[in-house]
Design a protein around this motif. Structure first.
Motif, PDB file in Angstrom:
ATOM      1  N   LYS A  11       0.854  -1.197   0.000  1.00  0.00           N
ATOM      2  CA  LYS A  11       0.000   0.000   0.000  1.00  0.00           C
ATOM      3  C   LYS A  11       0.886   1.242   0.000  1.00  0.00           C
ATOM      4  CE  LYS A  11      -3.658  -2.533   0.623  1.00  0.00           C
ATOM      5  NZ  LYS A  11      -4.257  -3.038  -0.580  1.00  0.00           N
ATOM      6  N   TRP A  12       0.540   2.212  -0.831  1.00  0.00           N
ATOM      7  CA  TRP A  12       1.298   3.454  -0.924  1.00  0.00           C
ATOM      8  C   TRP A  12       1.223   4.249   0.372  1.00  0.00           C
ATOM      9  CZ3 TRP A  12       4.781   6.067  -3.680  1.00  0.00           C
ATOM     10  CH2 TRP A  12       4.923   7.423  -3.412  1.00  0.00           C
ATOM     11  N   LEU A  13       2.391   4.663   0.861  1.00  0.00           N
ATOM     12  CA  LEU A  13       2.480   5.595   1.983  1.00  0.00           C
ATOM     13  C   LEU A  13       3.718   6.449   1.752  1.00  0.00           C
ATOM     14  CD1 LEU A  13       1.506   6.640   4.747  1.00  0.00           C
ATOM     15  CD2 LEU A  13       3.049   4.943   5.787  1.00  0.00           C
ATOM     16  N   GLU A  14       3.522   7.746   1.575  1.00  0.00           N
ATOM     17  CA  GLU A  14       4.645   8.662   1.370  1.00  0.00           C
ATOM     18  C   GLU A  14       5.658   8.477   2.487  1.00  0.00           C
ATOM     19  OE1 GLU A  14       6.857  11.572  -0.539  1.00  0.00           O
ATOM     20  OE2 GLU A  14       4.873  10.992  -1.218  1.00  0.00           O
ATOM     21  N   CYS A  15       6.903   8.253   2.132  1.00  0.00           N
ATOM     22  CA  CYS A  15       8.024   8.025   3.057  1.00  0.00           C
ATOM     23  C   CYS A  15       7.888   6.725   3.841  1.00  0.00           C
ATOM     24  CB  CYS A  15       8.222   9.195   4.010  1.00  0.00           C
ATOM     25  SG  CYS A  15       8.603  10.732   3.179  1.00  0.00           S
ATOM     26  N   GLY A  16       6.986   5.833   3.432  1.00  0.00           N
ATOM     27  CA  GLY A  16       6.789   4.573   4.145  1.00  0.00           C
ATOM     28  C   GLY A  16       7.962   3.623   3.966  1.00  0.00           C
ATOM     29  N   ARG A  17       8.385   3.016   5.074  1.00  0.00           N
ATOM     30  CA  ARG A  17       9.486   2.056   5.043  1.00  0.00           C
ATOM     31  C   ARG A  17       9.129   0.728   5.703  1.00  0.00           C
ATOM     32  NH1 ARG A  17      10.458   5.313   1.918  1.00  0.00           N
ATOM     33  NH2 ARG A  17      12.278   6.628   1.669  1.00  0.00           N
ATOM     34  N   ASP A  18       7.943   0.627   6.305  1.00  0.00           N
ATOM     35  CA  ASP A  18       7.528  -0.596   6.983  1.00  0.00           C
ATOM     36  C   ASP A  18       6.494  -1.325   6.147  1.00  0.00           C
ATOM     37  OD1 ASP A  18       9.134  -0.164   9.287  1.00  0.00           O
ATOM     38  OD2 ASP A  18       7.652   1.277  10.026  1.00  0.00           O
ATOM     39  N   TRP A  19       6.915  -2.474   5.601  1.00  0.00           N
ATOM     40  CA  TRP A  19       6.046  -3.259   4.735  1.00  0.00           C
ATOM     41  C   TRP A  19       4.776  -3.628   5.480  1.00  0.00           C
ATOM     42  CZ3 TRP A  19       5.689  -3.932  -0.209  1.00  0.00           C
ATOM     43  CH2 TRP A  19       4.846  -4.926  -0.691  1.00  0.00           C
ATOM     44  N   PRO A  20       3.594  -3.483   4.874  1.00  0.00           N
ATOM     45  CA  PRO A  20       3.318  -3.248   3.457  1.00  0.00           C
ATOM     46  C   PRO A  20       3.077  -1.782   3.104  1.00  0.00           C
ATOM     47  CG  PRO A  20       1.295  -3.905   4.521  1.00  0.00           C
ATOM     48  CD  PRO A  20       2.368  -3.900   5.585  1.00  0.00           C
ATOM     49  N   ASN A  21       3.308  -0.865   4.043  1.00  0.00           N
ATOM     50  CA  ASN A  21       3.054   0.559   3.803  1.00  0.00           C
ATOM     51  C   ASN A  21       4.350   1.251   3.382  1.00  0.00           C
ATOM     52  OD1 ASN A  21       0.251   0.386   4.687  1.00  0.00           O
ATOM     53  ND2 ASN A  21       1.147  -0.005   6.688  1.00  0.00           N
ATOM     54  N   VAL A  22       4.536   1.380   2.074  1.00  0.00           N
ATOM     55  CA  VAL A  22       5.803   1.874   1.538  1.00  0.00           C
ATOM     56  C   VAL A  22       5.570   2.835   0.373  1.00  0.00           C
ATOM     57  CG1 VAL A  22       7.125  -0.177   2.221  1.00  0.00           C
ATOM     58  CG2 VAL A  22       6.042  -0.115  -0.026  1.00  0.00           C
ATOM     59  N   ASP A  23       6.607   3.615   0.080  1.00  0.00           N
ATOM     60  CA  ASP A  23       6.625   4.391  -1.157  1.00  0.00           C
ATOM     61  C   ASP A  23       7.550   3.672  -2.126  1.00  0.00           C
ATOM     62  OD1 ASP A  23       9.212   5.006  -0.251  1.00  0.00           O
ATOM     63  OD2 ASP A  23       8.796   7.138   0.050  1.00  0.00           O
TER      64      ASP A  23
END
Length: 127
Positions: A11-23
């Motif tokens: 799932k798209w998350l600006e500046c995300g680094r923790d899978w599954p929330n990533v850019d």
């Protein structure tokens, strides 16, 4: 070899680094980790719109080696002279080198590198 389909739940998350929330760069880090490759800097505050991603990428690429597309290589995608997106090279089930990428609009996609090349001014590959 990695299972490309396992990344489609991202799932798209600006500046995300923790899978599954990533850019896009968070996806690159996840795939490289799953491939057992060296870890790279996190840059959790790097954004495309304020050019912090461009600045971090320009500095970081000095420590990398330019290469041809190969599994695990990062793809720097340029709009004009600015780094605006990154993807990672993976081999699909037929062995073709493809770009695995994360975008806000489409989520995680895997496309032939030649198709990614049509969307940007230029692509650069580094390992």
């Amino acid at each position: 070899m990695i299972n490309i389909e396992s990344y489609f739940s991202g799932k798209w998350l600006e500046c995300g680094r923790d899978w599954p929330n990533v850019d896009c760069y968070g996806l690159v880090l996840k795939v490289r980790s799953d491939m057992g490759l060296d870890s790279w800097p996190d840059w959790g505050n790097a954004r495309r719109l304020d050019r912090t991603m461009h600045n971090a990428g320009m500095k970081f690429k000095e420590s990398l080696t330019a290469c041809q597309p190969e599994p695990g290589a990062i793809i720097g995608c340029y709009s004009g002279n600015f780094l605006t997106h990154v993807a990672v090279v993976v081999a699909d089930s037929s062995g073709e080198m493809c770009a695995l990428e994360m975008t806000e609009r489409a989520g995680v996609t895997c496309r032939p590198i030649r198709r990614l090349n049509k969307l940007f001014t230029r692509l650069e590959f580094y390992k």
